[in-house]
Scaffold this motif. Structure first.
Motif, short mmCIF file in Angstrom:
data_model
loop_
_atom_site.label_atom_id
_atom_site.label_comp_id
_atom_site.label_asym_id
_atom_site.label_seq_id
_atom_site.Cartn_x
_atom_site.Cartn_y
_atom_site.Cartn_z
N VAL A 68 0.84 -1.21 0.00
CA VAL A 68 0.00 0.00 0.00
C VAL A 68 0.87 1.26 0.00
O VAL A 68 0.50 2.28 -0.59
CB VAL A 68 -0.94 -0.02 1.23
CG1 VAL A 68 -1.85 1.19 1.23
CG2 VAL A 68 -1.78 -1.28 1.23
N GLN A 69 2.01 1.20 0.65
CA GLN A 69 2.89 2.37 0.71
C GLN A 69 3.71 2.54 -0.57
O GLN A 69 4.48 3.50 -0.68
CB GLN A 69 3.85 2.27 1.90
CG GLN A 69 3.20 2.47 3.26
CD GLN A 69 2.53 1.21 3.77
OE1 GLN A 69 2.97 0.10 3.47
NE2 GLN A 69 1.44 1.36 4.51
N GLY A 70 3.59 1.60 -1.48
CA GLY A 70 4.34 1.70 -2.72
C GLY A 70 5.71 1.05 -2.64
O GLY A 70 6.50 1.18 -3.58
N GLN A 71 5.98 0.37 -1.52
CA GLN A 71 7.28 -0.31 -1.40
C GLN A 71 7.24 -1.62 -2.18
O GLN A 71 6.21 -2.31 -2.19
CB GLN A 71 7.58 -0.60 0.07
CG GLN A 71 7.84 0.65 0.88
CD GLN A 71 7.71 0.43 2.36
OE1 GLN A 71 7.05 -0.52 2.80
NE2 GLN A 71 8.32 1.30 3.14
N VAL A 72 8.37 -1.93 -2.78
CA VAL A 72 8.43 -3.11 -3.63
C VAL A 72 9.21 -4.21 -2.92
O VAL A 72 10.27 -3.96 -2.34
CB VAL A 72 9.10 -2.77 -4.98
CG1 VAL A 72 9.21 -4.00 -5.86
CG2 VAL A 72 8.30 -1.69 -5.70
N LYS A 73 8.64 -5.41 -2.96
CA LYS A 73 9.31 -6.57 -2.38
C LYS A 73 9.56 -7.60 -3.46
O LYS A 73 8.72 -7.79 -4.34
CB LYS A 73 8.44 -7.18 -1.28
CG LYS A 73 8.60 -6.53 0.07
CD LYS A 73 7.88 -7.35 1.12
CE LYS A 73 8.07 -6.75 2.49
NZ LYS A 73 7.37 -7.53 3.52
N SER A 74 10.69 -8.24 -3.36
CA SER A 74 10.99 -9.35 -4.25
C SER A 74 11.63 -10.45 -3.42
O SER A 74 12.58 -10.20 -2.69
CB SER A 74 11.94 -8.88 -5.35
OG SER A 74 12.13 -9.91 -6.28
N TYR A 75 11.09 -11.63 -3.49
CA TYR A 75 11.54 -12.77 -2.68
C TYR A 75 11.62 -12.41 -1.19
O TYR A 75 12.59 -12.71 -0.51
CB TYR A 75 12.88 -13.30 -3.18
CG TYR A 75 12.70 -14.12 -4.44
CD1 TYR A 75 12.39 -15.47 -4.39
CD2 TYR A 75 12.80 -13.52 -5.69
CE1 TYR A 75 12.19 -16.20 -5.54
CE2 TYR A 75 12.59 -14.25 -6.84
CZ TYR A 75 12.31 -15.59 -6.75
OH TYR A 75 12.09 -16.32 -7.90
N GLY A 76 10.58 -11.73 -0.73
CA GLY A 76 10.45 -11.43 0.69
C GLY A 76 11.32 -10.29 1.18
O GLY A 76 11.27 -9.94 2.35
N LYS A 77 12.11 -9.71 0.30
CA LYS A 77 12.99 -8.61 0.72
C LYS A 77 12.57 -7.32 0.04
O LYS A 77 12.29 -7.32 -1.17
CB LYS A 77 14.45 -8.92 0.37
CG LYS A 77 15.06 -10.00 1.24
CD LYS A 77 16.51 -10.21 0.88
CE LYS A 77 17.13 -11.28 1.76
NZ LYS A 77 18.52 -11.56 1.40
N SER A 78 12.58 -6.25 0.81
CA SER A 78 12.30 -4.95 0.22
C SER A 78 13.45 -4.56 -0.70
O SER A 78 14.62 -4.72 -0.33
CB SER A 78 12.14 -3.90 1.31
OG SER A 78 10.95 -4.14 2.02
N VAL A 79 13.11 -4.09 -1.86
CA VAL A 79 14.17 -3.69 -2.80
C VAL A 79 13.95 -2.23 -3.20
O VAL A 79 12.83 -1.73 -3.18
CB VAL A 79 14.18 -4.59 -4.06
CG1 VAL A 79 14.60 -5.98 -3.74
CG2 VAL A 79 12.82 -4.59 -4.76
N GLU A 80 15.04 -1.60 -3.54
CA GLU A 80 14.97 -0.24 -4.05
C GLU A 80 14.70 -0.36 -5.55
O GLU A 80 15.58 -0.73 -6.33
CB GLU A 80 16.31 0.48 -3.79
CG GLU A 80 16.29 1.96 -4.08
CD GLU A 80 15.24 2.72 -3.31
OE1 GLU A 80 14.47 3.45 -3.95
OE2 GLU A 80 15.19 2.56 -2.07
N VAL A 81 13.46 -0.06 -5.91
CA VAL A 81 13.02 -0.39 -7.26
C VAL A 81 13.78 0.40 -8.32
O VAL A 81 14.00 -0.10 -9.44
CB VAL A 81 11.49 -0.18 -7.37
CG1 VAL A 81 11.11 1.28 -7.33
CG2 VAL A 81 10.94 -0.82 -8.63
N ASP A 82 14.23 1.60 -7.97
CA ASP A 82 14.95 2.43 -8.95
C ASP A 82 16.28 1.82 -9.37
O ASP A 82 16.79 2.12 -10.45
CB ASP A 82 15.18 3.84 -8.38
CG ASP A 82 13.86 4.58 -8.20
OD1 ASP A 82 12.98 4.41 -9.07
OD2 ASP A 82 13.70 5.28 -7.20
N THR A 83 16.83 0.97 -8.52
CA THR A 83 18.07 0.30 -8.90
C THR A 83 17.82 -1.17 -9.26
O THR A 83 18.57 -1.75 -10.04
CB THR A 83 19.09 0.36 -7.75
OG1 THR A 83 18.46 -0.12 -6.56
CG2 THR A 83 19.59 1.77 -7.53
#
Lengths: 154, 174
Positions: A68-83
């Motif tokens: 909901v906050q727009g944070q991106v997760k991949s394989y259970g870990k938050s990732v910095e989507v811009d990188t």
């Protein structure tokens, strides 16, 4: 009176071993390691017309879970989507180059991006990620939703 | 030569020690049970997203989107505006310049939108090949997917389903 035998009583372990092996076989068949990529805390919208992904490529699709906050997760870990997205796109290009099918910078990547967002995630978060993916060559986008059948089971 | 007499040994039953194997099997079983997570049955709306284009090729007259056939032949992108409120709900849906849905998205209003889009895509004179959805930045993902769902049900004149859908933030710059 006859004397009792002093031999130890050994239970027959064969049936229990059979059963345990059958259970192991069952779990080995149904285990799905791709499930680790999904953020199950997200509440996806329910739309019956959503269809399974039509993709037969050898490389895994890029899966992005957006909360909901727009944070991106991949394989259970938050990732910095811009990188994260540029890094993944670069890896795909390198992989294709190694396979002998290099892509130009403007060419479309042959991998879909699966976007799994919470049903209350604002459009501004989704469009930001879509634009980022487009800017790095991803054109095939799949928006995830739950099927109605699954909703009934819950 | 002296004949050796072999003493016959009594036939002993060979028993495998299954306890070690059972231990290992139980450990494997415990691993599989603990890591077992049934994956949800999910579907996808798979689309090919072209880069967004500015609204310069929209030449539809208000009555052309109702099936009147007055649209220009070089219109290629059908623009759909979806403004939203603070709760993330859509407040209306405008196709081209015509407001098709007023108020929240309900099953009946979505059917109305579907009928309207079908009437537009049924016109051979307007060869739309893509849809551009202009959505409010507050619009929830669920509301967006309802619109996408209706758009993807449309068929182009050649019979192929509509897959070219792009998104633009309403009021934003592209």
């Amino acid at each position: 009176m006859s004397g009792h035998s002093t031999e130890g009583v050994e239970p027959n372990l064969t049936p229990i071993l059979d059963m345990v092996f059958q259970l192991i076989t069952f779990f080995m068949l149904v285990i799905n390691f791709k499930g680790a990529a999904l953020d199950l805390s997200l509440q996806l919208p329910v739309l019956g017309s959503a269809r399974p992904l039509e993709y037969a490529g050898s490389m895994e699709p890029l899966l992005l879970n957006i909360n909901v906050q727009g944070q991106v997760k991949s394989y259970g870990k938050s990732v910095e989507v811009d990188t994260f997205v540029p890094h993944e796109a670069r890896l795909v290009r390198m992989h294709l180059k190694a396979l002998g099918t290099p892509l130009g910078d403007a060419d479309e990547l042959p991998i879909p991006v699966i976007i799994r967002a919470d049903k209350t995630t604002n459009f501004e978060h989704i469009i930001r990620i879509i634009r980022l993916c487009q800017a790095h060559g991803y054109r095939q986008i799949a928006l995830s939703a739950m099927n109605r059948i699954e909703e009934k089971q819950r | 030569m002296s004949r050796r007499r072999h003493k016959k040994k009594p036939a002993e039953e060979v028993q495998l020690n299954l306890a070690a194997m059972l231990d290992m099997a139980f450990q494997l079983l415990a691993f599989f049970i603990l890591t077992f997570r049934p994956t949800p049955i999910e579907g996808h709306f798979q689309m090919h997203l072209p880069l967004a284009v500015p609204m310069t090729n929209v030449e539809m007259s208000p009555d052309s989107s109702t099936g009147g056939g007055g649209g220009s032949a070089f219109v290629e992108t059908l623009d759909i505006m979806v403004p939203g409120d603070d709760n993330g709900q859509a407040t209306s849906v405008t196709v081209g310049r015509q407001a098709v849905v007023l108020g929240r998205l309900t099953p009946s209003s979505l059917q109305q939108l579907d009928r309207h889009l079908r009437s537009i895509f049924g016109l051979q004179a307007i060869p739309f090949d893509r849809i551009q959805i202009h959505a409010d930045k507050r619009l929830h993902y669920e509301e967006l997917l309802k619109i996408v769902d209706i758009c993807m049900k449309q068929k182009m004149p050649d019979g192929k389903p509509m897959r070219q859908i792009s998104f633009v933030e309403m009021g934003g710059t592209e």
